[in-house]
Scaffold this motif. Structure first.
Motif, PDB file in Angstrom:
ATOM      1  N   GLY A 124       0.818  -1.205   0.000  1.00 56.42           N
ATOM      2  CA  GLY A 124       0.000   0.000   0.000  1.00 56.42           C
ATOM      3  C   GLY A 124       0.852   1.255   0.000  1.00 56.42           C
ATOM      4  O   GLY A 124       0.578   2.218  -0.723  1.00 56.42           O
ATOM      5  N   ASP A 125       1.909   1.249   0.799  1.00 53.43           N
ATOM      6  CA  ASP A 125       2.800   2.404   0.868  1.00 53.43           C
ATOM      7  C   ASP A 125       3.546   2.580  -0.448  1.00 53.43           C
ATOM      8  O   ASP A 125       3.797   3.696  -0.901  1.00 53.43           O
ATOM      9  N   LEU A 126       3.896   1.459  -1.071  1.00 48.91           N
ATOM     10  CA  LEU A 126       4.562   1.494  -2.370  1.00 48.91           C
ATOM     11  C   LEU A 126       3.649   2.101  -3.431  1.00 48.91           C
ATOM     12  O   LEU A 126       4.078   2.919  -4.254  1.00 48.91           O
ATOM     13  N   LEU A 127       2.379   1.721  -3.427  1.00 48.37           N
ATOM     14  CA  LEU A 127       1.419   2.288  -4.374  1.00 48.37           C
ATOM     15  C   LEU A 127       1.231   3.781  -4.131  1.00 48.37           C
ATOM     16  O   LEU A 127       1.068   4.562  -5.074  1.00 48.37           O
ATOM     17  N   LEU A 128       1.279   4.179  -2.863  1.00 48.58           N
ATOM     18  CA  LEU A 128       1.184   5.598  -2.527  1.00 48.58           C
ATOM     19  C   LEU A 128       2.383   6.346  -3.110  1.00 48.58           C
ATOM     20  O   LEU A 128       2.245   7.452  -3.662  1.00 48.58           O
ATOM     21  N   GLU A 129       3.553   5.751  -3.014  1.00 48.96           N
ATOM     22  CA  GLU A 129       4.759   6.350  -3.590  1.00 48.96           C
ATOM     23  C   GLU A 129       4.627   6.495  -5.105  1.00 48.96           C
ATOM     24  O   GLU A 129       5.053   7.504  -5.693  1.00 48.96           O
ATOM     25  N   GLN A 130       4.023   5.490  -5.762  1.00 50.23           N
ATOM     26  CA  GLN A 130       3.825   5.551  -7.202  1.00 50.23           C
ATOM     27  C   GLN A 130       2.887   6.692  -7.593  1.00 50.23           C
ATOM     28  O   GLN A 130       3.106   7.375  -8.604  1.00 50.23           O
ATOM     29  N   LEU A 131       1.853   6.919  -6.808  1.00 51.19           N
ATOM     30  CA  LEU A 131       0.930   8.020  -7.077  1.00 51.19           C
ATOM     31  C   LEU A 131       1.627   9.368  -6.939  1.00 51.19           C
ATOM     32  O   LEU A 131       1.424  10.274  -7.750  1.00 51.19           O
ATOM     33  N   HIS A 132       2.471   9.488  -5.927  1.00 57.30           N
ATOM     34  CA  HIS A 132       3.219  10.736  -5.747  1.00 57.30           C
ATOM     35  C   HIS A 132       4.163  10.973  -6.930  1.00 57.30           C
ATOM     36  O   HIS A 132       4.318  12.106  -7.389  1.00 57.30           O
ATOM     37  N   ALA A 133       4.774   9.896  -7.411  1.00 54.31           N
ATOM     38  CA  ALA A 133       5.676  10.017  -8.558  1.00 54.31           C
ATOM     39  C   ALA A 133       4.911  10.438  -9.811  1.00 54.31           C
ATOM     40  O   ALA A 133       5.392  11.246 -10.614  1.00 54.31           O
TER      41      ALA A 133
END
Length: 217
Positions: A127-136
């Motif tokens: 979930g945190d990884l997907l959040l990082e992808q959205l920020h990118a």
């Protein structure tokens, strides 16, 4: 996301080599054994000391998230490259979601291991990884420059949690899920700025992402 290090340490070739050795060894062990290795076994397979492992990760579960993160970053670069070349945003979004799902299915044991990790943000698994992808994506599409605000973080957490839930059901749950139905559900979770970003955002696409695009290992 996964353990952060200072730029000076992370830039050290020895640090990079040992971190990659851990990732490669974990991916190989999980593919062969389908079970979580101990830190000692993983360190031995990676050719490093057990103490060195903890210079990179707090747990084997966190290392599993890192392996998946490496795959997702490659897909992000391809996503941005295709958008930069003028591809239809909807087609790119759908293709990226399908590629992410295929990647997780190929690494099912690794994904299930990663799903037990709780990040500092409180989100479970990737979930945190997907959040990082959205920020990118926000950064590389220039979205924040046009519609910044406090609601962005809430929207991103909602999207990341929803996509993670669908991935978990599709990979670790019902294997008979209709692929098209999964894609429809995933796409419905995406905010409008990903589905059809403002026209001017194309001028903000990262050139470096286009140059550095690489296939999944």
């Amino acid at each position: 996301m996964v353990s952060e290090q200072t730029s000076a340490v992370a830039a050290d070739p020895r640090f990079t080599r040992s971190r990659q050795a851990i990732a490669d060894a974990l991916a190989d062990l999980m593919e062969r054994t389908r079970s979580c290795p101990s830190v000692s076994a993983l360190a031995e397979a990676a050719g490093i000391h057990r103490a060195t492992f903890y210079n990179h990760f707090d747990s084997v579960e966190e290392a599993a998230v890192y392996v998946i993160a490496d795959d997702f970053r490659a897909l992000h670069d391809l996503n941005i490259r295709d958008r930069h070349r003028g591809a239809d945003p909807t087609a790119v979004a759908v293709a990226t979601l399908n590629a992410m799902l295929d990647s997780l299915r190929q690494r099912k044991s690794l994904f299930l291991l990663a799903s037990t990790w709780r990040s500092s943000s409180g989100l479970m698994g990737i979930g945190d990884l997907l959040l990082e992808q959205l920020h990118a994506l926000r950064r590389d599409l220039g979205v924040d420059e046009q519609e910044s605000g406090a609601n962005n973080s809430v929207e991103d957490v909602y999207t990341a949690s929803g996509v993670h839930g669908v991935f978990s059901a599709a990979v670790g749950g019902n294997t008979d899920c209709d692929p098209e139905e999964i894609t429809v559900r995933l796409y419905a979770l995406l905010p409008q700025w990903i589905r059809r970003p403002p026209e001017s955002s194309s001028t903000h696409v990262s050139e470096s992402a286009s140059r550095d695009a690489k296939p999944i290992r």
